[in-house]
Scaffold this motif. Structure first.
Motif, PDB file in Angstrom:
ATOM      1  N   ARG A   1       0.809  -1.226   0.000  1.00 19.60           N
ATOM      2  CA  ARG A   1       0.000   0.000   0.000  1.00 19.60           C
ATOM      3  C   ARG A   1       0.840   1.272   0.000  1.00 19.60           C
ATOM      4  O   ARG A   1       0.316   2.371   0.134  1.00 19.60           O
TER       5      ARG A   1
ATOM      6  N   ARG B   1       1.629   2.533  -5.733  1.00 21.25           N
ATOM      7  CA  ARG B   1       0.522   2.152  -6.621  1.00 21.25           C
ATOM      8  C   ARG B   1       0.977   2.404  -8.059  1.00 21.25           C
ATOM      9  O   ARG B   1       1.121   3.575  -8.457  1.00 21.25           O
TER      10      ARG B   1
ATOM     11  N   GLN C   1       7.437   9.508  -9.274  1.00 25.28           N
ATOM     12  CA  GLN C   1       6.150   9.779  -8.613  1.00 25.28           C
ATOM     13  C   GLN C   1       5.250  10.546  -9.583  1.00 25.28           C
ATOM     14  O   GLN C   1       5.739  11.330 -10.395  1.00 25.28           O
TER      15      GLN C   1
ATOM     16  N   ASP D   1       2.107   6.105  -7.952  1.00 24.45           N
ATOM     17  CA  ASP D   1       1.526   7.010  -6.946  1.00 24.45           C
ATOM     18  C   ASP D   1       2.049   6.544  -5.589  1.00 24.45           C
ATOM     19  O   ASP D   1       2.282   5.349  -5.381  1.00 24.45           O
TER      20      ASP D   1
ATOM     21  N   PRO E   1       0.567   6.565  -2.208  1.00 21.78           N
ATOM     22  CA  PRO E   1      -0.657   6.909  -1.465  1.00 21.78           C
ATOM     23  C   PRO E   1      -0.391   7.305  -0.011  1.00 21.78           C
ATOM     24  O   PRO E   1      -1.148   8.062   0.568  1.00 21.78           O
TER      25      PRO E   1
END
Lengths: 873, 205
Positions: A124, A127, A139, A172, A174
């Motif tokens: 997590r 992504r 990023q 990404d 998160p």
């Protein structure tokens, strides 16, 4: 007579009485056991949910000169460790990309070294958006700033001529906030903003890219969550203790960023709120269940006083008599416990689903309480009788019920309690309803129990006030005899009720409390539910929202894609990123006149004015902008002030655009919880040269179906979310999932309905039983069944109507207090409580029907001339 | 005219035989005193003759509608929430007599029974004897065809007892009301033309 013989004789001859008492004890046990089990389960769920939400448990940052191997070795000794990975990063002056359109350079950037399996280790944290998920990753925001994608060459400034890398993918981050947290920052220092520019690289090329930049060494660790204690507080304590132990084991060579502990700390606050909910919504119900149980058990008191007299005549000592009665009560309790446990299992299944289990501790506690309640209630009056002697029949039946108010009312306890409650409520309001106090810098969530005094005092105060008002109204009800040639004797019936006003008022008060418990819970949970829906709606954006990443140049959303059957309104919204000074914030371009057709709006979103007025101000000023309170404060801005924002134009170049502050905004559809800006879409389009739409807000009554229909029509990269699917996962600001309160609400409302009906039925049965002799007497005087029933109907009407009216009023007042006192639990705060009209109508109907059926049956049963009663006198 | 009759009535209650082969017919104008020791079956006899208690065996028949029969229990049976006057008038009110007229008749009966000053008192404010007199007044104002009274003077002093008996006999004279009065006092029983002595549920004299 032996105890067993006495018990068996009682069981044989008074089956209905036994069963009624056992059912009453059973309801009490079921409510207490299921409520307690709910508390235990919800605490455990809070822990599991909080731990599961953490992307990474520990970030251990090594201090300068620390021995990495030793620190890792010590970390591997921490119990329940699952895995450790080494992560390094360095801050560099910037990144540069060169392409056919030119060269772009960012400001300061972070280059992060990741092991190859990091995505699997902490799924997590990363992504993947474009290209590969491993290798050199850019990023998302950095990729936009550099106009770079997979295959692009990126140079790291300050890293020398060889410091270039080819981008394998765009990702990404998160959880960038926690990933780049300042480990070891003092508590209360506040979160640091995540970097705008990040390059993630394999550890093999890290050193080559960063040159001489200072490197931060970290060890990222994950732990087993299934071994955490169920209680969030205990789980936090364990996690914090392990972090401290590790820090001492490495002798200061490392600082622990305990993300798991921080999440559990939040869950601990949630647990306090959950505890408050149970205290404020559940405990009044349990107390009421106890009172109802007492009423039923006490129905046997009259018979027991006669039996006691007989026992004493036959030479039983007071102790033996008490033991015999105690054995009866104990048997009631045991039978009630068995019924209660079955009821509790059923209630938990209905309220929380088939996976719900009874908590052993609470189950045993509830059973002990049930048996003790039955014994105390049944034995107490008997002990008094033993001491004083049983009253004669004439004493029992010949005296009119007293019309004198009970002592607490004569002392004005109702007024005092209500006044003190109002005072405490006012003081709580002045402090902003801070029931749960989380002092900055102190990792302790404590409850401001003084604030709970308001509802705690309001309950008995208002209940006593109901008693006083009902008695006062009944004392003034006088029906003139008129020309009553039909023998309706209404004046006589009303005189009887007037004389029995204390008893009627007592019954009405019990009913009022039962109804108030249900009404207050219903209003509170409906309000919570409504706000939770607003919260989910805000998080999603509307009933359905279609979103593209911000500043998705070259891609735009066409509102017509959302025009599918079932859609009521579609609103297009721009989502860009804009710099306010050095801060990058989300910027939403809206049509202020029409956005309300699809976006959830509440006055709480725009402090100091209504949301309608704030949007009207924005609409009237093309270059207007609504800014966050924090932004206005940090940049010393006021309404009407000029503010220059930097945002990308249609070609991706940052341009400075002047805006004027039009007001404050705290929440808005799809916006993050921190700072953001709302402005006019037409102005943004004209000043940036891009009218691209990144968000569509869709209003519908069938979110899941409409969401599914739209999902097939949107361009690649767009995300479609709907409130129905999100409802199960989005939690409120306090972290309490809607499911938690829903479970508590189901329990309290279910038992509330049961208790409301039981209260009315019991009060009427007790009243009818007390009137049995009167009914027999009027039957002897030639009263028809209708005339006899009239006595019961008059009293039932007075009691039920007074109880209903008072219960609805008290429930509304308590609910309003609860909503205010527990403001912190709502997100966003409600403007006013929501009243569930249908549910309340159902409650009223159930009570009225139950009362009517009870009175009808009582009138038939009690009016029969019982020779035994005549023989008794 | 037969108002109530019992033929070979047996009544068992709680496993015990209370009445054992009772034969009795009460006709208009009859006045019976039922005597016997406590537990001899006096109250049960009255209940059977009033049609309030069906016999276990045998036949009990009423010759008039039940509302033509008044029964005064041994212990006062007033409605505790109503005044003496309202209690006394209640039977009339159930029969549809206008409140004013019912109150007038009830007041007259109460005055006759020496309760003229206690019409507004609640039962709890009256002595046991006064309550019993209110109950008798309530029965008397109905002018029943048959009045059954269980120990009507049991809680009264001699003077009040005489007053109650005078009212009952006046009622019997004026309206030809049949009386069946249970008493344990031989002096009172001697005032009645007919006497039934009960022992163990049987008429022994």
């Amino acid at each position: 007579m032996t105890g067993a013989a006495y018990l068996m004789a009682g069981l044989r001859s008074r089956r209905a009485e036994w069963l009624a008492a056992a059912v009453a004890v059973g309801i009490f046990v079921a409510f207490l056991a299921s409520l307690g089990s709910f508390v235990a389960q919800s605490r455990s769920e809070l822990t599991v949910r909080a731990a599961a939400a953490v992307p990474l448990d520990w970030q251990v940052q090594l201090t300068a000169g620390a021995d990495t191997a030793a620190a890792e070795q010590a970390l591997r000794k921490v119990p329940d460790l699952v895995a450790v990975r080494a992560v390094d990063y360095a801050r560099v002056p910037g990144l540069r990309s060169t392409s056919a359109t030119g060269t772009r350079t960012t400001g300061a950037a972070y280059v992060v070294s990741l092991p190859p399996d990091y995505a699997a280790f902490a799924p997590r944290e990363l992504r993947p958006l474009l290209g590969a998920a491993t290798g050199v990753l850019l990023q998302q925001q950095t990729a936009a700033n550099l106009a770079a994608g997979p295959g692009a060459a990126i140079a790291v400034l300050g890293g020398g001529s060889a410091a270039t890398a080819t981008v394998d993918g765009v990702v990404d981050l998160p959880a960038a906030d926690s990933f780049f947290q300042v480990v070891g920052a003092p508590a209360g220092a506040g979160a640091s903003a995540p970097p705008d520019n990040v390059l993630l690289v394999p550890s093999a090329v890290f050193g080559r890219l960063i040159g001489k930049a200072a490197v931060v060494h970290q060890l990222h660790a994950t732990f087993r969550h299934d071994r955490l204690p169920a209680d969030p507080a205990a789980a936090y304590d364990l996690s914090a203790a392990r972090a401290n132990h590790y820090a001492s084991a490495v002798a200061g060579a490392a600082l622990v960023g305990n993300d798991l502990g921080a999440a559990l700390l939040g869950a601990r606050e949630d647990a306090v709120y959950a505890q408050l909910l149970v205290l404020l919504l559940g405990v009044p119900g349990v107390v009421l269940a106890g009172v109802v149980c007492g009423l039923v058990v006490a129905l046997r008191r009259d018979r027991q006083s006669r039996e006691l007299g007989l026992l004493r005549l036959r030479g039983a000592t007071p102790l033996r008599s008490a033991l015999l009665v105690g054995a009866t009560a104990g048997a009631d309790g045991v039978l009630g416990c068995l019924l209660g446990l079955a009821g509790a299992r059923l209630a938990l299944r209905v309220a929380l689903g088939s996976g719900a289990r009874l908590s052993p501790g609470w189950t045993v506690g509830a059973c002990v309480a049930g048996v003790a309640l039955a014994i105390v209630i049944e034995l107490g009056p008997v002990l008094r009788l033993v001491r004083r002697g049983a009253p004669t029949v004439q004493e029992a039946v010949g005296s009119a019920p007293t019309t004198r108010l009970p002592l607490p009312l004569r002392l004005g306890a109702d007024g005092i309690l209500v006044a003190v409650s109002a005072l405490v409520f006012w003081l709580t309001a002045r402090s902003g309803y801070s029931v749960v106090v989380v002092p900055e810098g102190i990792p302790v969530a404590s409850v401001n129990y003084a604030a709970l005094l308001a509802p705690a005092l309001a309950w008995p105060g208002l209940a006593l006030l109901c008693w006083r008002v009902t008695a006062a109204v009944l004392s003034r009800v006088r029906r003139p005899p008129a020309a009553d040639t039909a023998g309706a004797v209404r004046d006589v019936r009303s005189a009887v009720v007037r004389q029995r006003r204390r008893l009627v008022a007592r019954g009405a008060t019990g009913l009022a409390v039962a109804i108030a418990v249900t009404v207050s819970t219903a209003i509170f949970t409906t309000t919570y539910d409504r706000q939770a829906r607003v919260d989910v709606s805000l998080t999603v954006g509307s009933d359905v929202a279609v979103t593209l990443p911000p500043d998705s140049r070259g891609v735009t959303l066409d509102p017509t894609v959302a025009r599918v059957p079932g859609v009521q309104a579609v609103e297009a919204m721009q989502h860009r990123l804009a710099y306010v000074g050095p801060d990058l914030q989300d910027l939403y371009g809206i049509n202020a006149r029409t956005v309300g057709r699809a976006a959830p709006l509440q006055n709480a979103f725009t402090p100091g004015s209504t949301v309608k007025a704030a949007l009207a101000r924005l609409a009237s000023r093309p270059d207007g902008a609504l800014l966050a309170q924090e932004t206005l404060h940090d940049y010393q801005l006021h309404e009407g002030d000029l503010v220059r924002l930097r945002l990308q134009d249609g070609q991706g170049r940052y341009v400075t655009i002047p805006f004027h502050v039009a007001g404050v905004v705290t929440e808005f559809a799809t916006a993050p919880r921190d700072s953001f800006i709302v402005a006019n879409a037409s102005y943004i389009a004209s000043t940036t040269g891009s009218s691209a739409v990144e968000t569509l807000l869709v209003r519908t009554t069938h979110p899941a179906q409409v969401g599914a229909a739209i999902r097939n029509r949107v361009p690649a990269g767009a995300t479609v979310a709907d409130t129905q699917s999100a409802n199960a996962t989005v939690t409120s600001a306090t972290g309490l999932a809607a499911g938690n309160l829903a479970g508590l609400a189901k329990l309290t409302l279910g038992f509330g309905f049961l208790l409301a009906v039981a209260s009315s039925v019991l009060a009427l049965v007790v009243g009818s039983a007390q009137r049995r002799r009167t009914l027999v007497v009027v039957a002897l005087l030639g009263a028809t069944p209708r005339q006899r029933a009239g006595f019961l109907w008059t009293e039932a009407r007075a009691m039920v109507l007074a109880g209903l009216a008072a219960g609805l009023a008290v429930g509304a007042v308590i609910a309003a207090e609860l909503v205010k006192v527990l403001t912190g639990i709502f997100d966003p705060a409600p403007e006013h409580p929501a009243v569930p009209i249908g549910l309340l109508a159902g409650l009223i109907a159930v009570v009225l029907v139950g009362s009517a059926v009870t009175t009808g049956i009582s009138a038939r049963v009690m009016g029969r001339v019982d020779p035994a009663r005549l023989r008794e006198g | 005219m037969s108002l109530s009759s019992a033929a070979d009535v047996v009544l068992e209650y709680g496993g015990r035989r209370i009445l054992d082969g009772l034969d009795l017919t009460i006709e208009t104008g009859d006045q019976y005193a039922v005597t016997g020791r406590s537990g001899s079956g006096k109250t049960t006899l009255l209940l059977v003759m009033a049609g309030l208690l069906p016999p276990t065996r045998g036949r009990a028949t009423l010759g008039v509608p039940s509302r033509e029969i008044s029964y005064v229990p041994q212990t006062p049976s007033l409605i505790p929430e109503l005044s003496a006057l309202d209690n006394a008038a209640l039977g009339l009110r159930f029969r549809g007599i206008a409140p004013v007229h019912a109150a007038e008749q009830a007041r007259e009966a109460l005055v006759l029974l020496g309760l003229g000053d206690a019409t507004d008192a609640l039962p709890s404010e009256l002595s046991g004897g006064m309550q019993q007199r209110v109950a008798i007044a309530r029965a008397v104002v109905l002018a029943p065809r048959l009045l059954l009274a269980d120990e009507p003077t049991g809680t009264l002093d001699r003077s009040a007892g005489a007053q109650v008996l005078a009212v009952l006999r006046d009622l019997a004279t004026r309206h030809e009301t049949a009386l069946l009065v249970a008493t344990h006092d031989p002096e009172i029983a001697a005032l009645f033309p007919h006497q039934l002595a009960l022992a163990d549920g049987r008429v022994v004299a």
